[in-house]
Design a protein around this motif. Structure first.
Motif, PDB file in Angstrom:
ATOM      1  N   HIS A   1       0.820  -1.210   0.000  1.00  0.00           N
ATOM      2  CA  HIS A   1       0.000   0.000   0.000  1.00  0.00           C
ATOM      3  C   HIS A   1       0.853   1.258   0.000  1.00  0.00           C
ATOM      4  N   ALA A   2       2.052   1.167   0.569  1.00  0.00           N
ATOM      5  CA  ALA A   2       2.959   2.313   0.540  1.00  0.00           C
ATOM      6  C   ALA A   2       3.263   2.720  -0.896  1.00  0.00           C
ATOM      7  N   GLY A   3       3.323   1.741  -1.790  1.00  0.00           N
ATOM      8  CA  GLY A   3       3.538   2.059  -3.204  1.00  0.00           C
ATOM      9  C   GLY A   3       2.436   2.944  -3.747  1.00  0.00           C
ATOM     10  N   SER A   4       1.194   2.644  -3.382  1.00  0.00           N
ATOM     11  CA  SER A   4       0.069   3.467  -3.822  1.00  0.00           C
ATOM     12  C   SER A   4       0.107   4.847  -3.185  1.00  0.00           C
ATOM     13  N   VAL A   5       0.535   4.892  -1.929  1.00  0.00           N
ATOM     14  CA  VAL A   5       0.633   6.185  -1.232  1.00  0.00           C
ATOM     15  C   VAL A   5       1.671   7.073  -1.923  1.00  0.00           C
ATOM     16  N   PHE A   6       2.828   6.510  -2.253  1.00  0.00           N
ATOM     17  CA  PHE A   6       3.858   7.285  -2.952  1.00  0.00           C
ATOM     18  C   PHE A   6       3.366   7.720  -4.339  1.00  0.00           C
ATOM     19  N   ALA A   7       2.695   6.813  -5.042  1.00  0.00           N
ATOM     20  CA  ALA A   7       2.289   7.092  -6.421  1.00  0.00           C
ATOM     21  C   ALA A   7       1.126   8.060  -6.517  1.00  0.00           C
ATOM     22  N   SER A   8       0.346   8.171  -5.447  1.00  0.00           N
ATOM     23  CA  SER A   8      -0.849   9.023  -5.506  1.00  0.00           C
ATOM     24  C   SER A   8      -0.842  10.104  -4.432  1.00  0.00           C
ATOM     25  N   ASN A   9      -0.967   9.710  -3.169  1.00  0.00           N
ATOM     26  CA  ASN A   9      -1.124  10.685  -2.085  1.00  0.00           C
ATOM     27  C   ASN A   9       0.072  11.619  -1.967  1.00  0.00           C
ATOM     28  N   TYR A  10       1.272  11.041  -1.905  1.00  0.00           N
ATOM     29  CA  TYR A  10       2.456  11.874  -1.720  1.00  0.00           C
ATOM     30  C   TYR A  10       2.808  12.650  -2.986  1.00  0.00           C
TER      31      TYR A  10
ATOM     32  N   VAL B   1       0.581  14.225  -4.668  1.00  0.00           N
ATOM     33  CA  VAL B   1      -0.186  15.459  -4.458  1.00  0.00           C
ATOM     34  C   VAL B   1       0.590  16.400  -3.532  1.00  0.00           C
ATOM     35  N   THR B   2       1.137  15.843  -2.447  1.00  0.00           N
ATOM     36  CA  THR B   2       1.918  16.652  -1.505  1.00  0.00           C
ATOM     37  C   THR B   2       3.147  17.247  -2.188  1.00  0.00           C
ATOM     38  N   LEU B   3       3.788  16.474  -3.036  1.00  0.00           N
ATOM     39  CA  LEU B   3       4.964  16.945  -3.752  1.00  0.00           C
ATOM     40  C   LEU B   3       4.605  18.097  -4.682  1.00  0.00           C
ATOM     41  N   MET B   4       3.478  17.966  -5.390  1.00  0.00           N
ATOM     42  CA  MET B   4       3.054  19.039  -6.289  1.00  0.00           C
ATOM     43  C   MET B   4       2.648  20.284  -5.501  1.00  0.00           C
ATOM     44  N   GLU B   5       2.052  20.097  -4.334  1.00  0.00           N
ATOM     45  CA  GLU B   5       1.733  21.233  -3.474  1.00  0.00           C
ATOM     46  C   GLU B   5       3.018  21.977  -3.084  1.00  0.00           C
TER      47      GLU B   5
ATOM     48  N   GLN C   1       1.033  27.195 -11.770  1.00  0.00           N
ATOM     49  CA  GLN C   1       0.362  25.989 -12.269  1.00  0.00           C
ATOM     50  C   GLN C   1       0.692  25.754 -13.736  1.00  0.00           C
ATOM     51  N   GLN C   2       0.762  26.845 -14.515  1.00  0.00           N
ATOM     52  CA  GLN C   2       1.108  26.697 -15.928  1.00  0.00           C
ATOM     53  C   GLN C   2       2.531  26.179 -16.104  1.00  0.00           C
ATOM     54  N   MET C   3       3.405  26.552 -15.180  1.00  0.00           N
ATOM     55  CA  MET C   3       4.786  26.066 -15.229  1.00  0.00           C
ATOM     56  C   MET C   3       4.871  24.592 -14.841  1.00  0.00           C
ATOM     57  N   ALA C   4       4.200  24.243 -13.750  1.00  0.00           N
ATOM     58  CA  ALA C   4       4.332  22.895 -13.195  1.00  0.00           C
ATOM     59  C   ALA C   4       3.611  21.836 -14.022  1.00  0.00           C
ATOM     60  N   ALA C   5       2.464  22.195 -14.596  1.00  0.00           N
ATOM     61  CA  ALA C   5       1.629  21.191 -15.267  1.00  0.00           C
ATOM     62  C   ALA C   5       2.358  20.448 -16.387  1.00  0.00           C
ATOM     63  N   PRO C   6       2.969  21.140 -17.347  1.00  0.00           N
ATOM     64  CA  PRO C   6       3.637  20.377 -18.413  1.00  0.00           C
ATOM     65  C   PRO C   6       4.840  19.587 -17.918  1.00  0.00           C
ATOM     66  N   LEU C   7       5.548  20.133 -16.926  1.00  0.00           N
ATOM     67  CA  LEU C   7       6.673  19.391 -16.355  1.00  0.00           C
ATOM     68  C   LEU C   7       6.206  18.084 -15.726  1.00  0.00           C
ATOM     69  N   ALA C   8       5.182  18.173 -14.905  1.00  0.00           N
ATOM     70  CA  ALA C   8       4.688  16.991 -14.195  1.00  0.00           C
ATOM     71  C   ALA C   8       4.100  15.973 -15.156  1.00  0.00           C
ATOM     72  N   ARG C   9       3.277  16.447 -16.079  1.00  0.00           N
ATOM     73  CA  ARG C   9       2.624  15.518 -17.016  1.00  0.00           C
ATOM     74  C   ARG C   9       3.644  14.836 -17.917  1.00  0.00           C
ATOM     75  N   GLN C  10       4.592  15.597 -18.463  1.00  0.00           N
ATOM     76  CA  GLN C  10       5.583  15.012 -19.362  1.00  0.00           C
ATOM     77  C   GLN C  10       6.495  14.043 -18.616  1.00  0.00           C
ATOM     78  N   THR C  11       6.827  14.395 -17.372  1.00  0.00           N
ATOM     79  CA  THR C  11       7.691  13.514 -16.582  1.00  0.00           C
ATOM     80  C   THR C  11       7.009  12.180 -16.311  1.00  0.00           C
TER      81      THR C  11
END
Length: 276
Positions: free
Chosen positions: A173-182, A184-188, A205-215
């Motif tokens: 479950h920690a894998g799911s927490v890292f992949a999803s919950n954390y 969100v915290t990282l993007m915050e 948000q305009q800066m972060a969105a393409p970086l996060a999505r492409q990564t």
């Protein structure tokens, strides 16, 4: 057709129940939430079953799904046994990602078969997920009798089932927490860093969105090592040290997070260079 009771019909519970009922895998019998209006709202959306707000108003079902918070699972199962809702041949399963089916000791003592079913998916928009559930991976573990019923039931609603070990539930479950919950915290934290540097929130948000999505696209297309870019990937550790110091001066918790990521990212970078 086996009957289904749902206790704790929130987003996960209603999504699973909706699919089970619409595909005639189980027949909806009763739904219990903390209040009768909440139970009735769930029943209305499911289009089947009867609403109750107390275990003593429930009738035993062939299958009972517990979609409650983790700390409610054990006491609720014990209360079900005390209320006479469990018997030999019945099946009880919960949907916790971290808790194993062995948490359902009261059900086991009553002769019921037990399991856990964890859909590996974000349920932020439950109603949308209900119509898009097919293809969802569900991690499953439990008694042979419970799995003999639940595995084909899940496959009938389009789920991909993966059997896991009860002993590894927390780490899994920690894998799911890292992949999803954390994530969100990282993007915050990333958005707050931009804003602390004077970037307006909308532009951040305009800066972060393409970086996060492409990564993320790169991670799943190329693998983590090849997707890694930035100062650690380049070996610019002086920049990393200066940046960590600056981040910590701005926000100590964010600085600690930056520092914690550094050795883990260095390990990915090392693998990246070894794979060239």
């Amino acid at each position: 057709m086996k009957t289904l009771n749902v206790i704790g019909a929130g987003k996960v519970g209603t999504v699973l129940a909706k699919n089970f009922i619409e595909r005639q895998v189980f027949s909806g019998q009763q739904v219990m939430n903390r209040s009768l209006p909440s139970s009735q709202a769930a029943v209305d959306w499911l289009g089947a079953g009867a609403a109750v707000d107390d275990l003593h108003h429930m009738q035993p079902a062939d299958v009972t799904m517990l979609t409650v918070t983790d700390d409610q699972i054990v006491p609720l199962c014990a209360a079900m046994a005390e209320a006479g809702l469990l018997h030999a041949g019945s099946i009880v399963f919960h949907c916790s990602g971290a808790k194993a089916s062995t948490e359902l000791q009261a059900a086991i003592a009553a002769g019921a078969a037990v399991a856990s079913v964890h859909p590996v998916r974000s349920f932020a928009d439950g109603k949308a997920i209900a119509s898009q559930f097919a293809g969802t991976i569900c991690s499953v573990e439990g008694d042979a009798h419970a799995l003999a019923v639940l595995l084909p039931a899940l496959q009938a609603i389009g789920a991909q089932t993966v059997e896991i070990s009860a002993d590894s539930k927390l780490l899994y479950h920690a894998g799911s927490v890292f992949a999803s919950n954390y994530l969100v915290t990282l993007m915050e934290t990333a958005l707050r860093s931009y804003q602390a540097a004077g970037i307006p929130a909308a532009v951040a948000q305009q800066m972060a969105a393409p970086l996060a999505r492409q990564t993320l696209d790169n991670v799943f297309a190329m693998g983590t090592a090849k997707a890694l870019t930035g100062p650690i990937a380049r070996g610019d550790m002086q920049t990393v040290a200066l940046q960590q110091k600056m981040v910590a001066a701005w926000d100590q918790a964010a600085g600690d997070l930056y520092q914690a990521f550094t050795p883990l990212t260095q390990a990915v970078a090392a693998r990246r260079h070894s794979e060239k």
